[in-house]
Design a protein around this motif. Structure first.
Motif, PDB file in Angstrom:
ATOM      1  N   GLY A   2      53.436  18.944  40.463  1.00 51.73           N
ATOM      2  CA  GLY A   2      53.019  19.729  39.313  1.00 51.73           C
ATOM      3  C   GLY A   2      52.216  20.955  39.710  1.00 51.73           C
ATOM      4  O   GLY A   2      51.703  21.076  40.825  1.00 51.73           O
ATOM      5  N   ILE A   3      52.148  21.862  38.793  1.00 52.11           N
ATOM      6  CA  ILE A   3      51.356  23.076  39.005  1.00 52.11           C
ATOM      7  C   ILE A   3      49.951  22.792  38.500  1.00 52.11           C
ATOM      8  O   ILE A   3      49.765  22.455  37.329  1.00 52.11           O
ATOM      9  N   ASN A   4      48.966  22.925  39.385  1.00 49.28           N
ATOM     10  CA  ASN A   4      47.598  22.723  38.939  1.00 49.28           C
ATOM     11  C   ASN A   4      46.884  24.072  38.854  1.00 49.28           C
ATOM     12  O   ASN A   4      47.462  25.126  39.140  1.00 49.28           O
ATOM     13  N   SER A   5      45.649  24.045  38.479  1.00 52.51           N
ATOM     14  CA  SER A   5      44.910  25.296  38.235  1.00 52.51           C
ATOM     15  C   SER A   5      44.721  26.109  39.512  1.00 52.51           C
ATOM     16  O   SER A   5      44.675  27.342  39.460  1.00 52.51           O
ATOM     17  N   LYS A   6      44.634  25.453  40.676  1.00 55.72           N
ATOM     18  CA  LYS A   6      44.479  26.191  41.939  1.00 55.72           C
ATOM     19  C   LYS A   6      45.728  27.025  42.229  1.00 55.72           C
ATOM     20  O   LYS A   6      45.636  28.168  42.655  1.00 55.72           O
ATOM     21  N   HIS A   7      46.902  26.430  42.029  1.00 52.51           N
ATOM     22  CA  HIS A   7      48.141  27.155  42.271  1.00 52.51           C
ATOM     23  C   HIS A   7      48.273  28.344  41.328  1.00 52.51           C
ATOM     24  O   HIS A   7      48.672  29.442  41.732  1.00 52.51           O
ATOM     25  N   LEU A   8      47.943  28.133  40.075  1.00 54.43           N
ATOM     26  CA  LEU A   8      48.040  29.196  39.082  1.00 54.43           C
ATOM     27  C   LEU A   8      47.062  30.324  39.388  1.00 54.43           C
ATOM     28  O   LEU A   8      47.421  31.502  39.328  1.00 54.43           O
ATOM     29  N   THR A  10      45.828  31.087  42.337  1.00 54.52           N
ATOM     30  CA  THR A  10      46.301  31.755  43.551  1.00 54.52           C
ATOM     31  C   THR A  10      47.426  32.725  43.229  1.00 54.52           C
ATOM     32  O   THR A  10      47.446  33.860  43.729  1.00 54.52           O
ATOM     33  N   PHE A  11      48.345  32.318  42.370  1.00 50.74           N
ATOM     34  CA  PHE A  11      49.444  33.192  41.986  1.00 50.74           C
ATOM     35  C   PHE A  11      48.926  34.422  41.251  1.00 50.74           C
ATOM     36  O   PHE A  11      49.348  35.551  41.519  1.00 50.74           O
ATOM     37  N   ILE A  12      48.003  34.228  40.326  1.00 57.55           N
ATOM     38  CA  ILE A  12      47.464  35.353  39.555  1.00 57.55           C
ATOM     39  C   ILE A  12      46.699  36.315  40.455  1.00 57.55           C
ATOM     40  O   ILE A  12      46.856  37.537  40.351  1.00 57.55           O
ATOM     41  N   LEU A  13      45.904  35.790  41.382  1.00 56.28           N
ATOM     42  CA  LEU A  13      45.170  36.657  42.315  1.00 56.28           C
ATOM     43  C   LEU A  13      46.121  37.423  43.228  1.00 56.28           C
ATOM     44  O   LEU A  13      45.914  38.603  43.512  1.00 56.28           O
ATOM     45  N   GLY A  18      48.736  42.579  44.529  1.00 55.48           N
ATOM     46  CA  GLY A  18      49.954  43.371  44.685  1.00 55.48           C
ATOM     47  C   GLY A  18      49.969  44.582  43.776  1.00 55.48           C
ATOM     48  O   GLY A  18      50.342  45.691  44.186  1.00 55.48           O
ATOM     49  N   VAL A  19      49.538  44.407  42.528  1.00 55.25           N
ATOM     50  CA  VAL A  19      49.484  45.525  41.585  1.00 55.25           C
ATOM     51  C   VAL A  19      48.466  46.557  42.056  1.00 55.25           C
ATOM     52  O   VAL A  19      48.722  47.767  42.025  1.00 55.25           O
ATOM     53  N   ALA A  20      47.301  46.088  42.526  1.00 58.71           N
ATOM     54  CA  ALA A  20      46.267  47.010  42.997  1.00 58.71           C
ATOM     55  C   ALA A  20      46.750  47.784  44.220  1.00 58.71           C
ATOM     56  O   ALA A  20      46.520  48.999  44.332  1.00 58.71           O
ATOM     57  N   ALA A  21      47.424  47.109  45.152  1.00 61.26           N
ATOM     58  CA  ALA A  21      47.944  47.794  46.341  1.00 61.26           C
ATOM     59  C   ALA A  21      48.987  48.831  45.944  1.00 61.26           C
ATOM     60  O   ALA A  21      49.003  49.948  46.487  1.00 61.26           O
ATOM     61  N   HIS A  22      49.846  48.497  44.995  1.00 62.70           N
ATOM     62  CA  HIS A  22      50.865  49.440  44.534  1.00 62.70           C
ATOM     63  C   HIS A  22      50.219  50.670  43.891  1.00 62.70           C
ATOM     64  O   HIS A  22      50.621  51.799  44.171  1.00 62.70           O
ATOM     65  N   LYS A  23      49.214  50.450  43.073  1.00 64.11           N
ATOM     66  CA  LYS A  23      48.514  51.573  42.425  1.00 64.11           C
ATOM     67  C   LYS A  23      47.832  52.454  43.470  1.00 64.11           C
ATOM     68  O   LYS A  23      47.873  53.672  43.391  1.00 64.11           O
ATOM     69  N   TYR A  24      47.204  51.821  44.485  1.00 66.89           N
ATOM     70  CA  TYR A  24      46.518  52.584  45.528  1.00 66.89           C
ATOM     71  C   TYR A  24      47.506  53.404  46.346  1.00 66.89           C
ATOM     72  O   TYR A  24      47.254  54.561  46.663  1.00 66.89           O
TER      73      TYR A  24
END
Length: 109
Positions: A2-8, A10-13, A18-24
């Motif tokens: 199952g997907i627990n809160s740690k996995h979620l 980690t995915f969000i971070l 990735g979005v921040a690196a793309h913007k930079y």
């Protein structure tokens, strides 16, 4: 599994990074960084290709100097290795010779 809160989390971070690196990298400073990385990578590639071209010469020189150093430090080494080689090849090449084998001990359990 199952997907627990740690996995979620980690995915969000990871996605946020990735979005921040793309913007930079879209900024002028980010483009300069990319160009700098590309030029360093090309320089590294050229150095590596040059090293590949010089490798055979280097190993020939190393072999020659190593042999000379071995002969000067251990003058009997060449005769020792020739005798050792002859014993090894001679024992395999002769027909009808028997080799004594020591019994193999049983493994300890």
């Amino acid at each position: 599994m199952g997907i627990n809160s740690k996995h979620l989390a980690t995915f969000i971070l990871g996605a946020a990074a990735g979005v921040a690196a793309h913007k930079y990298l879209q900024t002028e400073e980010g483009e300069k960084l990319l160009e700098d990385l590309k030029s360093k990578a090309n320089n590294f590639k050229a150095d590596a290709e040059g090293a590949i071209d010089k490798a055979p010469e280097y190993f020939d020189e190393l072999k020659t100097k190593g042999a000379d150093t071995l002969k000067s430090a251990f003058p009997d080494a060449e005769a020792f290795f020739k005798d050792l080689y002859e014993k090894f090849v001679g024992s395999k090449g002769e027909a009808g010779t028997t080799t004594s084998t020591d019994p193999i001990p049983e493994p300890i359990s």
